[in-house]
Design a protein around this motif. Structure first.
Motif, PDB file in Angstrom:
ATOM      1  N   ALA A  93       0.812  -1.222   0.000  1.00  0.00           N
ATOM      2  CA  ALA A  93       0.000   0.000   0.000  1.00  0.00           C
ATOM      3  C   ALA A  93       0.846   1.273   0.000  1.00  0.00           C
ATOM      4  O   ALA A  93       0.471   2.276  -0.626  1.00  0.00           O
ATOM      5  CB  ALA A  93      -0.924  -0.003   1.211  1.00  0.00           C
ATOM      6  N   ALA A  94       1.992   1.226   0.678  1.00  0.00           N
ATOM      7  CA  ALA A  94       2.793   2.448   0.805  1.00  0.00           C
ATOM      8  C   ALA A  94       3.394   2.883  -0.522  1.00  0.00           C
ATOM      9  O   ALA A  94       3.816   4.041  -0.667  1.00  0.00           O
ATOM     10  CB  ALA A  94       3.901   2.224   1.830  1.00  0.00           C
ATOM     11  N   ASP A  95       3.449   1.961  -1.496  1.00  0.00           N
ATOM     12  CA  ASP A  95       4.111   2.273  -2.772  1.00  0.00           C
ATOM     13  C   ASP A  95       3.147   2.490  -3.934  1.00  0.00           C
ATOM     14  O   ASP A  95       3.562   2.612  -5.079  1.00  0.00           O
ATOM     15  CB  ASP A  95       5.076   1.131  -3.134  1.00  0.00           C
ATOM     16  CG  ASP A  95       6.146   0.954  -2.070  1.00  0.00           C
ATOM     17  OD1 ASP A  95       6.694   1.986  -1.627  1.00  0.00           O
ATOM     18  OD2 ASP A  95       6.395  -0.205  -1.655  1.00  0.00           O
ATOM     19  N   VAL A  96       1.875   2.490  -3.638  1.00  0.00           N
ATOM     20  CA  VAL A  96       0.877   2.512  -4.718  1.00  0.00           C
ATOM     21  C   VAL A  96       0.596   3.940  -5.171  1.00  0.00           C
ATOM     22  O   VAL A  96       0.560   4.862  -4.367  1.00  0.00           O
ATOM     23  CB  VAL A  96      -0.433   1.867  -4.188  1.00  0.00           C
ATOM     24  CG1 VAL A  96      -1.571   2.053  -5.169  1.00  0.00           C
ATOM     25  CG2 VAL A  96      -0.220   0.398  -3.877  1.00  0.00           C
ATOM     26  N   ASP A  97       0.361   4.097  -6.480  1.00  0.00           N
ATOM     27  CA  ASP A  97      -0.136   5.388  -6.993  1.00  0.00           C
ATOM     28  C   ASP A  97      -1.594   5.539  -6.586  1.00  0.00           C
ATOM     29  O   ASP A  97      -2.388   4.629  -6.806  1.00  0.00           O
ATOM     30  CB  ASP A  97      -0.117   5.372  -8.532  1.00  0.00           C
ATOM     31  CG  ASP A  97       1.191   5.886  -9.073  1.00  0.00           C
ATOM     32  OD1 ASP A  97       2.000   6.387  -8.268  1.00  0.00           O
ATOM     33  OD2 ASP A  97       1.386   5.765 -10.293  1.00  0.00           O
ATOM     34  N   LEU A  98      -1.952   6.701  -6.079  1.00  0.00           N
ATOM     35  CA  LEU A  98      -3.339   6.923  -5.650  1.00  0.00           C
ATOM     36  C   LEU A  98      -4.314   6.680  -6.804  1.00  0.00           C
ATOM     37  O   LEU A  98      -5.419   6.177  -6.625  1.00  0.00           O
ATOM     38  CB  LEU A  98      -3.487   8.360  -5.106  1.00  0.00           C
ATOM     39  CG  LEU A  98      -4.878   8.745  -4.623  1.00  0.00           C
ATOM     40  CD1 LEU A  98      -5.373   7.816  -3.514  1.00  0.00           C
ATOM     41  CD2 LEU A  98      -4.889  10.204  -4.141  1.00  0.00           C
ATOM     42  N   TYR A 144      -4.653 -10.330   2.161  1.00  0.00           N
ATOM     43  CA  TYR A 144      -3.287 -10.767   1.819  1.00  0.00           C
ATOM     44  C   TYR A 144      -2.483  -9.561   1.372  1.00  0.00           C
ATOM     45  O   TYR A 144      -3.062  -8.560   0.923  1.00  0.00           O
ATOM     46  CB  TYR A 144      -3.282 -11.895   0.767  1.00  0.00           C
ATOM     47  CG  TYR A 144      -3.844 -11.513  -0.590  1.00  0.00           C
ATOM     48  CD1 TYR A 144      -3.065 -10.879  -1.551  1.00  0.00           C
ATOM     49  CD2 TYR A 144      -5.165 -11.806  -0.904  1.00  0.00           C
ATOM     50  CE1 TYR A 144      -3.580 -10.555  -2.793  1.00  0.00           C
ATOM     51  CE2 TYR A 144      -5.694 -11.469  -2.142  1.00  0.00           C
ATOM     52  CZ  TYR A 144      -4.897 -10.839  -3.077  1.00  0.00           C
ATOM     53  OH  TYR A 144      -5.413 -10.491  -4.304  1.00  0.00           O
ATOM     54  N   PRO A 145      -1.160  -9.615   1.483  1.00  0.00           N
ATOM     55  CA  PRO A 145      -0.341  -8.450   1.120  1.00  0.00           C
ATOM     56  C   PRO A 145      -0.533  -8.085  -0.349  1.00  0.00           C
ATOM     57  O   PRO A 145      -0.562  -8.965  -1.217  1.00  0.00           O
ATOM     58  CB  PRO A 145       1.092  -8.931   1.378  1.00  0.00           C
ATOM     59  CG  PRO A 145       0.969 -10.106   2.291  1.00  0.00           C
ATOM     60  CD  PRO A 145      -0.352 -10.747   1.988  1.00  0.00           C
ATOM     61  N   GLY A 146      -0.668  -6.801  -0.608  1.00  0.00           N
ATOM     62  CA  GLY A 146      -0.812  -6.326  -1.988  1.00  0.00           C
ATOM     63  C   GLY A 146      -2.255  -6.295  -2.459  1.00  0.00           C
ATOM     64  O   GLY A 146      -2.530  -5.916  -3.601  1.00  0.00           O
TER      65      GLY A 146
END
Ligand code: NDP
Ligand code: 8X3
Length: 250
Positions: A93-98, A144-146
């Protein structure tokens, strides 16, 4: 009674397989998606009456217009298959484009309610035996992650399906949240923005669900006697299961 399935996201994966399955059972079809060439190609391959609509489900005005201008012979819809959807940004989540989060919400939640809202009067008019199949996901139930907004959008699909059932009580219209696990379609290619190797690797050495497996479930649900409503079906391949909880350690 003539049966007509309205399928969103019919240009690929589950939607295309559903078009083929319902056609093989003699249903007429309304097929939608953004890629017109694919819609034309599918229509060409099917030998049942088929109406195609180039449509982005995120565009509420276009959805309303498409439903209002359905030709007479396609207007009495017996099954709505709300299948159009996607995951994006498999990273954390911390690396995702809004914008990727917005695209998932706009497609999987807003798009699905756009189509449902536009078609609901027609489904209620046809009444007993009609079916709304909302394509959710195991990600709507299990974290789950991601998965971040993708899983949350599919949890929306699950709860919206249950709540719709309450409000449709007495109309005869059925609602199902069909929640597949890993299935080999273009889903991972879209999720990774075109990384064919990542997609191939995900499905390599295991036996995922196929689009046809899910199409069979869709047809089974829509074809049940009218007094039966499947509320939710979660379908995983035998070779997929849960993992242990993650523990952060020093
Ligand atoms: P695909 O990528 O193969 O198909 C997705 C379909 O959705 C395409 O036909 C695409 O059409 C359509 N679509 C996407 N965005 C829009 C839009 N804005 N407007 C209209 N149509 C759109 O993936 P799947 O067949 O696997 O996915 C179908 C559904 O199943 C999705 O809701 C997905 O979340 C869900 N799902 C998938 C699983 C899997 O592992 N494959 C598991 C669980 C659920 P076009 O690009 O032409 O518009
Ligand atoms: C897609 C299935 O397992 O990638 O909805 O979350 S999974």
């Amino acid at each position: 009674m003539k049966k007509i399935a309205f399928i969103t996201g019919a240009t690929s994966g589950f939607g295309r397989a559903a078009a083929e399955k319902f056609a093989s059972e003699g249903w007429s079809l309304v097929l939608s998606g953004r890629r017109l060439e694919r819609l034309l190609d599918i229509k060409e391959c099917l030998d049942v009456p088929t109406h195609i609509i180039q449509l982005d489900v995120r565009d509420a005005a276009a959805v309303k217009e498409a439903v209002e201008s359905l030709p007479n012979e396609f207007s009495e819809i017996t099954a709505l298959i709300n299948n159009a959807g996607l995951a994006l940004a498999p990273e954390g989540a911390a690396d995702v484009d809004l914008s990727d989060w917005h695209t998932m919400i706009d497609t999987n939640c807003t798009g699905l309610v756009n189509v449902t809202h536009a078609l609901l009067p027609k489904l209620i008019e046809v009444g007993a035996g009609t079916t709304i199949i909302n394509v959710g996901s195991i990600a709507g139930q299990w974290p789950y992650p991601g998965s971040h907004v993708y899983g949350a959008s599919k949890a929306f699909v699950k709860q919206f399906s249950y709540n719709l059932r309450c409000d449709l009580q007495g109309t005869g219209v059925r609602v199902t949240d069909l929640a597949p696990g890993i299935a080999e379609t273009e889903f991972t290619l879209v999720r990774t923005k075109g990384d064919q190797t990542a997609s191939d690797n995900l499905y390599k050495g295991t036996t995922p669900l196929s689009a046809q497996d899910i199409a069979e479930h869709m047809f089974y649900i829509a074809d049940l006697p009218e007094h039966i409503n499947i509320n939710r079906v979660e379908v995983m391949p035998t070779r997929q299961a849960w993992s242990p909880f993650a523990i952060d350690r020093d």
